[in-house]
Design a protein around this motif. Sequence first.
Motif, PDB file in Angstrom:
ATOM      1  N   LYS A   1     -56.634 -28.922  40.799  1.00 49.18           N
ATOM      2  CA  LYS A   1     -55.714 -28.253  41.723  1.00 49.18           C
ATOM      3  C   LYS A   1     -54.584 -29.174  42.165  1.00 49.18           C
ATOM      4  O   LYS A   1     -53.802 -28.821  43.052  1.00 49.18           O
ATOM      5  CB  LYS A   1     -56.486 -27.754  42.947  1.00 49.18           C
ATOM      6  CG  LYS A   1     -57.568 -26.728  42.598  1.00 49.18           C
ATOM      7  CD  LYS A   1     -58.334 -26.292  43.834  1.00 49.18           C
ATOM      8  CE  LYS A   1     -59.423 -25.288  43.459  1.00 49.18           C
ATOM      9  NZ  LYS A   1     -60.229 -24.879  44.648  1.00 49.18           N
ATOM     10  N   ARG A   2     -54.469 -30.311  41.537  1.00 46.49           N
ATOM     11  CA  ARG A   2     -53.493 -31.322  41.943  1.00 46.49           C
ATOM     12  C   ARG A   2     -52.047 -30.851  41.743  1.00 46.49           C
ATOM     13  O   ARG A   2     -51.181 -31.111  42.573  1.00 46.49           O
ATOM     14  CB  ARG A   2     -53.735 -32.607  41.153  1.00 46.49           C
ATOM     15  CG  ARG A   2     -52.914 -33.795  41.625  1.00 46.49           C
ATOM     16  CD  ARG A   2     -53.199 -35.028  40.762  1.00 46.49           C
ATOM     17  NE  ARG A   2     -52.471 -36.181  41.225  1.00 46.49           N
ATOM     18  CZ  ARG A   2     -52.904 -37.040  42.123  1.00 46.49           C
ATOM     19  NH1 ARG A   2     -54.100 -36.874  42.663  1.00 46.49           N
ATOM     20  NH2 ARG A   2     -52.174 -38.078  42.483  1.00 46.49           N
ATOM     21  N   THR A   3     -51.794 -30.129  40.634  1.00 46.31           N
ATOM     22  CA  THR A   3     -50.438 -29.676  40.337  1.00 46.31           C
ATOM     23  C   THR A   3     -49.896 -28.777  41.437  1.00 46.31           C
ATOM     24  O   THR A   3     -48.760 -28.933  41.889  1.00 46.31           O
ATOM     25  CB  THR A   3     -50.394 -28.934  38.991  1.00 46.31           C
ATOM     26  OG1 THR A   3     -50.824 -29.815  37.949  1.00 46.31           O
ATOM     27  CG2 THR A   3     -48.978 -28.461  38.680  1.00 46.31           C
ATOM     28  N   GLY A   4     -50.701 -27.812  41.880  1.00 46.66           N
ATOM     29  CA  GLY A   4     -50.282 -26.919  42.953  1.00 46.66           C
ATOM     30  C   GLY A   4     -50.064 -27.662  44.258  1.00 46.66           C
ATOM     31  O   GLY A   4     -49.134 -27.358  45.015  1.00 46.66           O
ATOM     32  N   LEU A   5     -50.915 -28.641  44.528  1.00 45.66           N
ATOM     33  CA  LEU A   5     -50.789 -29.439  45.741  1.00 45.66           C
ATOM     34  C   LEU A   5     -49.487 -30.238  45.734  1.00 45.66           C
ATOM     35  O   LEU A   5     -48.776 -30.307  46.742  1.00 45.66           O
ATOM     36  CB  LEU A   5     -51.990 -30.378  45.860  1.00 45.66           C
ATOM     37  CG  LEU A   5     -52.105 -31.185  47.151  1.00 45.66           C
ATOM     38  CD1 LEU A   5     -52.295 -30.266  48.344  1.00 45.66           C
ATOM     39  CD2 LEU A   5     -53.269 -32.177  47.051  1.00 45.66           C
ATOM     40  N   ILE A   6     -49.145 -30.828  44.592  1.00 50.31           N
ATOM     41  CA  ILE A   6     -47.904 -31.595  44.472  1.00 50.31           C
ATOM     42  C   ILE A   6     -46.698 -30.681  44.673  1.00 50.31           C
ATOM     43  O   ILE A   6     -45.712 -31.069  45.305  1.00 50.31           O
ATOM     44  CB  ILE A   6     -47.832 -32.299  43.096  1.00 50.31           C
ATOM     45  CG1 ILE A   6     -48.981 -33.294  42.943  1.00 50.31           C
ATOM     46  CG2 ILE A   6     -46.492 -32.992  42.926  1.00 50.31           C
ATOM     47  CD1 ILE A   6     -49.074 -34.318  44.041  1.00 50.31           C
ATOM     48  N   GLU A   7     -46.783 -29.445  44.165  1.00 48.32           N
ATOM     49  CA  GLU A   7     -45.675 -28.512  44.350  1.00 48.32           C
ATOM     50  C   GLU A   7     -45.435 -28.246  45.836  1.00 48.32           C
ATOM     51  O   GLU A   7     -44.283 -28.182  46.291  1.00 48.32           O
ATOM     52  CB  GLU A   7     -45.967 -27.190  43.635  1.00 48.32           C
ATOM     53  CG  GLU A   7     -44.839 -26.180  43.783  1.00 48.32           C
ATOM     54  CD  GLU A   7     -45.202 -24.803  43.257  1.00 48.32           C
ATOM     55  OE1 GLU A   7     -44.356 -23.882  43.381  1.00 48.32           O
ATOM     56  OE2 GLU A   7     -46.329 -24.629  42.741  1.00 48.32           O
ATOM     57  N   VAL A   8     -46.500 -28.094  46.614  1.00 49.44           N
ATOM     58  CA  VAL A   8     -46.369 -27.853  48.049  1.00 49.44           C
ATOM     59  C   VAL A   8     -45.626 -29.012  48.715  1.00 49.44           C
ATOM     60  O   VAL A   8     -44.691 -28.815  49.498  1.00 49.44           O
ATOM     61  CB  VAL A   8     -47.758 -27.663  48.698  1.00 49.44           C
ATOM     62  CG1 VAL A   8     -47.642 -27.678  50.227  1.00 49.44           C
ATOM     63  CG2 VAL A   8     -48.391 -26.372  48.231  1.00 49.44           C
ATOM     64  N   PHE A   9     -46.016 -30.233  48.385  1.00 51.46           N
ATOM     65  CA  PHE A   9     -45.380 -31.400  49.006  1.00 51.46           C
ATOM     66  C   PHE A   9     -43.947 -31.597  48.509  1.00 51.46           C
ATOM     67  O   PHE A   9     -43.097 -32.083  49.264  1.00 51.46           O
ATOM     68  CB  PHE A   9     -46.223 -32.649  48.757  1.00 51.46           C
ATOM     69  CG  PHE A   9     -47.403 -32.768  49.676  1.00 51.46           C
ATOM     70  CD1 PHE A   9     -47.228 -33.164  50.985  1.00 51.46           C
ATOM     71  CD2 PHE A   9     -48.676 -32.455  49.236  1.00 51.46           C
ATOM     72  CE1 PHE A   9     -48.306 -33.260  51.850  1.00 51.46           C
ATOM     73  CE2 PHE A   9     -49.763 -32.550  50.081  1.00 51.46           C
ATOM     74  CZ  PHE A   9     -49.583 -32.953  51.400  1.00 51.46           C
ATOM     75  N   GLN A  10     -43.684 -31.228  47.275  1.00 51.62           N
ATOM     76  CA  GLN A  10     -42.306 -31.294  46.781  1.00 51.62           C
ATOM     77  C   GLN A  10     -41.411 -30.342  47.556  1.00 51.62           C
ATOM     78  O   GLN A  10     -40.270 -30.687  47.913  1.00 51.62           O
ATOM     79  CB  GLN A  10     -42.268 -30.973  45.279  1.00 51.62           C
ATOM     80  CG  GLN A  10     -42.827 -32.070  44.391  1.00 51.62           C
ATOM     81  CD  GLN A  10     -42.929 -31.652  42.935  1.00 51.62           C
ATOM     82  OE1 GLN A  10     -42.936 -30.458  42.624  1.00 51.62           O
ATOM     83  NE2 GLN A  10     -43.005 -32.610  42.032  1.00 51.62           N
TER      84      GLN A  10
ATOM     85  N   ILE B   1     -50.611 -21.085  46.120  1.00 50.62           N
ATOM     86  CA  ILE B   1     -49.949 -20.044  45.331  1.00 50.62           C
ATOM     87  C   ILE B   1     -48.874 -19.398  46.205  1.00 50.62           C
ATOM     88  O   ILE B   1     -48.933 -19.482  47.441  1.00 50.62           O
ATOM     89  CB  ILE B   1     -50.946 -18.970  44.829  1.00 50.62           C
ATOM     90  CG1 ILE B   1     -51.704 -18.355  46.011  1.00 50.62           C
ATOM     91  CG2 ILE B   1     -51.926 -19.578  43.816  1.00 50.62           C
ATOM     92  CD1 ILE B   1     -52.620 -17.215  45.629  1.00 50.62           C
ATOM     93  N   ASN B   2     -47.885 -18.768  45.555  1.00 51.86           N
ATOM     94  CA  ASN B   2     -46.792 -18.121  46.291  1.00 51.86           C
ATOM     95  C   ASN B   2     -46.156 -19.068  47.311  1.00 51.86           C
ATOM     96  O   ASN B   2     -45.883 -18.689  48.459  1.00 51.86           O
ATOM     97  CB  ASN B   2     -47.298 -16.855  46.993  1.00 51.86           C
ATOM     98  CG  ASN B   2     -47.913 -15.855  46.045  1.00 51.86           C
ATOM     99  OD1 ASN B   2     -47.362 -15.553  44.983  1.00 51.86           O
ATOM    100  ND2 ASN B   2     -49.083 -15.338  46.403  1.00 51.86           N
TER     101      ASN B   2
END
Length: 240
Positions: free
Chosen positions: A151-160, A200-201
């Motif tokens: 789930k790291r990719t989604g987490l990085i997107e949130v912080f980006q 997500i979203n």
Amino acid sequence: MRKIKWTDVRLMLMIAVMIFLYAFSTARNEVRKIVKTDVAFTGENNPFVTHETVNNLLIQNFNGASSIRKDKLDLNSLERTLDNNKMIEKAEVYATIDGTLKALVTQKTPIARVSSEKGTYYIDYQGEEMPLSDNYAARVPLLSGEIEEEKRTGLIEVFQKINDDDFLKKNITGVQILPTGSLMMTVRDYEYRILFGKTINVDKKFGNYKAFYQHALKDTLIGNYKLINLKFTQQVVCTK
């Protein structure tokens, strides 16, 4: 007898002189010694790595900058040395005609600070681990909880998204990964928490939160809330 065209002769002589001067200057330039180094940083000038550190990395394989001949420089090797530093994202190294060894350095951009059993470190914009700096502390959200690799990719997107948005960057101070995988966020100026849900979203949820914030701020009700639930993308559910 063929008549000599002096215009052609003069042209040939000029070309020969230019070739000689070019070869002479090139040979002279190659044996010129580096007399100084010059380090510059691109982007935000947050000193995670100092000029002195970069300078030392540049000349660590030599006795001193003044002992380096330009024709002995391996610029690719110097760039790799800098790129291997965990604070540096990219470096460009080149030598100027006047004998200056220049380095243009792009530092990594931290987007979260992790405190766990593994230790304390940053996560950079590319999702890689980045050590803390003795020179500068980045003002980024604190991330706690277990980071699952899948789930790291989604987490990085949130912080980006947080890092790229001025409002979110100033507003959100912490992100906790709950056992369910949902994210719980804390904010700077109020006591309420944000239940963000799964990663997500992301754009829709942050858009909903910003709209809620502006509306609640106008109605002076924002200080009354304890929980802002963003899990449902069609609405924001608030608990007092």
